[in-house]
Scaffold this active site. Structure first.
Site, PDB file in Angstrom:
ATOM      1  N   GLU A 172       0.821  -1.219   0.000  1.00  0.00           N
ATOM      2  CA  GLU A 172       0.000   0.000   0.000  1.00  0.00           C
ATOM      3  C   GLU A 172       0.854   1.267   0.000  1.00  0.00           C
ATOM      4  O   GLU A 172       0.761   2.108   0.899  1.00  0.00           O
ATOM      5  CB  GLU A 172      -0.947  -0.005   1.213  1.00  0.00           C
ATOM      6  CG  GLU A 172      -1.892  -1.183   1.195  1.00  0.00           C
ATOM      7  CD  GLU A 172      -2.996  -1.142   2.254  1.00  0.00           C
ATOM      8  OE1 GLU A 172      -4.053  -1.723   2.007  1.00  0.00           O
ATOM      9  OE2 GLU A 172      -2.801  -0.537   3.313  1.00  0.00           O
ATOM     10  N   GLU A 364      -5.412  -8.254  -1.377  1.00  0.00           N
ATOM     11  CA  GLU A 364      -6.103  -8.129  -0.091  1.00  0.00           C
ATOM     12  C   GLU A 364      -7.560  -7.791  -0.341  1.00  0.00           C
ATOM     13  O   GLU A 364      -7.873  -6.908  -1.141  1.00  0.00           O
ATOM     14  CB  GLU A 364      -5.522  -7.002   0.785  1.00  0.00           C
ATOM     15  CG  GLU A 364      -4.193  -7.299   1.410  1.00  0.00           C
ATOM     16  CD  GLU A 364      -3.735  -6.209   2.361  1.00  0.00           C
ATOM     17  OE1 GLU A 364      -4.590  -5.553   2.994  1.00  0.00           O
ATOM     18  OE2 GLU A 364      -2.520  -6.014   2.462  1.00  0.00           O
TER      19      GLU A 364
END
Ligand code: BGP
Length: 469
Positions: A172, A364
């Site tokens: 991320e 995810e």
């Protein structure tokens, strides 16, 4: 009905070392920033690790990896995403030589995966900068971090490059502006961090990411290197064009990271933003060359969507995930306020594919919930129908996106086994198909129990998605 999921689709699960492994000082490891974040991103770090920090022990993958991987194999995993703890391999982060004992731990993890025919997908840096780098260099604000990361990445590619094909450079990467310590190892408190230092840190990470791609391809051109982006589709709160523009602006905050990774240069809108902030980046000619080493694929996390509005009076913040965002009145939310939006996943898949034309990987997706362990027919389990519904609803939209023509390599559910939460450092925020007996107060036997969703996911994988209907 024709099954939409292609042959060889990589089904699996994803975890991160700092939330899962434990053993925070074992085998020569030294603390990472997570070991001083007992309350997650909401509170300032402690100076030293404290006993109330659940991450020090995680859920003990460090000692239980063989049994856990056997459970993943039982679910039929084709791929397992895990991260390597930087501070296990380079305990301080700036030493010349790696810690052999740390490397050997991951040799053993890879042995187990190989035994079960599970493909590894490795995150090089998942929110776990060595604490020494945070405290001594202020993390990624310091250009020297690039060289430390390069040495670390090269060590991994040389050691595991013949066993690990798929790599992610930073988890991320776009979250650093929201969580500078967790994502960028930046010790300066967020409220004191200047825009120049923040954007320079981002630049260093982007150069390091491209440099890892370059190094990997020099070592072995078959290695597949991906960026990893926290995705959050953002819808205008109303049809007012000003709201539409605001939604676009918000999305570009995330798109910028994919644009740079996929195109190798900074987009014009990002440069404008820097100009308006009065930020002048230090970018060398060498940096510019390195950035042209673009990724092989784009991976992302997806949990929630958000809304945007140009009207300050309507800006009622939803909790969202790290990025926050304004709550969508048409959606419901998880117990932690993360809005549940399966269609948003189809939106992201189509947007990313249309924009970058690079293969995608959902690394995810999941639902954090409070689970209750119960006894059914003499067996301890969790009747997590809510999680099964979330899984099936999202995968149905993934099927739609594949039918839309999106090239998607795989799907890894976040936390297939309960781990410590990244944002809140709780154990009661559970994502797993496997329940772990550990609690927010640190009590619990660490025993593993299969939840109802364990079989649900196993069936979906066994049918390669056909059972989704
Ligand atoms: C992502 C992180 C993960 C993970 C997940 C769920 O942002 O990459 O590390 O934990 O979110 O978040 P949380 O654990 O805060 O519920």
């Amino acid at each position: 009905m024709i099954n939409r999921f292609p042959d060889g689709f990589l089904w699996g699960g994803a975890v991160a070392a700092n939330q899962y492994e434990g053993g925070y000082l074992e085998g020569g490891k030294l603390p990472s920033i997570q070991d001083v974040m007992p309350r997650g991103i909401m509170s300032p770090p402690t100076d030293e690790p404290t006993e109330d920090n659940l991450k020090l022990k995680g859920v003990d993958f460090y000692h239980r990896y063989a049994d856990d991987i056997a459970l993943f194999a039982e679910m039929g995993f084709k791929v397992f995403r895990f991260s390597i703890a930087w501070s296990r391999v380079f305990p301080l982060g700036d030493e010349e030589t790696p810690n052999e004992e740390g490397l050997e731990f991951y040799d053993r993890v890879l042995d187990e995966l190989e035994k079960h025919g599970i493909e590894p997908l490795v995150t090089i840096s998942h929110y776990e900068t060595p604490l020494h780098l945070a405290k001594t260099y202020d993390g990624w604000t310091d250009r020297r971090l690039i060289a430390f990361y390069e040495r670390y990445a090269r060590t991994l590619f040389e050691r595991y490059g013949d066993r690990v094909k798929y790599w992610l450079t930073f988890n991320e990467i776009n979250s650093v502006a929201h969580a500078p310590l967790m994502s960028g190892g930046i010790w300066t408190p967020k409220e004191q961090l200047s825009a120049t230092d923040l954007y320079q840190a981002i630049h260093h990470e982007l150069v390091a990411s491209a440099s890892a791609t370059k190094i990997a391809h020099e070592i072995n051109p078959d290695l597949m290197i991906g960026c990893m982006i926290l995705s959050m589709p953002t819808y205008p709160l109303s049809p007012d064009p000003a709201d539409v523009w605001e939604a676009k602006r918000a999305e570009r905050e995330n798109y910028a990271f994919g644009d740079i990774h996929c195109r190798g240069t900074y987009p014009g809108y990002y440069l404008r933003q820097l100009r308006e902030l009065g930020v002048e980046l230090e970018i060398t000619d060498e940096d510019r060359e390195i950035l042209t080493h673009t990724v092989d694929f784009v991976s992302f996390s997806y949990y929630a969507s958000a809304c945007a509005t140009a009207d300050p009076a309507k800006r009622i913040k939803g909790e969202g995930n790290l990025l926050g965002g304004i709550a969508n009145p048409t959606l419901t939310a998880s117990e932690w306020g993360w809005q549940i939006d399966p269609v948003g996943l189809r939106v992201v898949l189509n947007d990313f594919w249309d924009r970058w034309q690079k293969p995608l990987f959902i690394v995810e997706n999941g639902l954090g919930a409070k689970d209750v362990l119960v006894e059914v027919d003499g067996v301890m389990t969790v009747e997590d129908d809510y999680r099964i519904a979330y899984l099936r609803d999202h995968l149905a939209q993934v099927g739609e996106a594949i039918a839309d023509g999106v090239e998607l390599w795989g799907y890894t559910w976040w936390g297939p086994i309960d781990v410590v939460s990244a944002s809140t450092a709780q154990l009661s925020k559970r994502y797993g198909f496997i329940y772990v007996d550990r609690h927010d107060d640190g009590s619990g036997s660490l025993a593993r129990y299969k939840k109802k969703s364990f079989d649900a996911y196993r069936e979906i994988i066994a049918s390669n998605g056909a059972s989704l209907g």
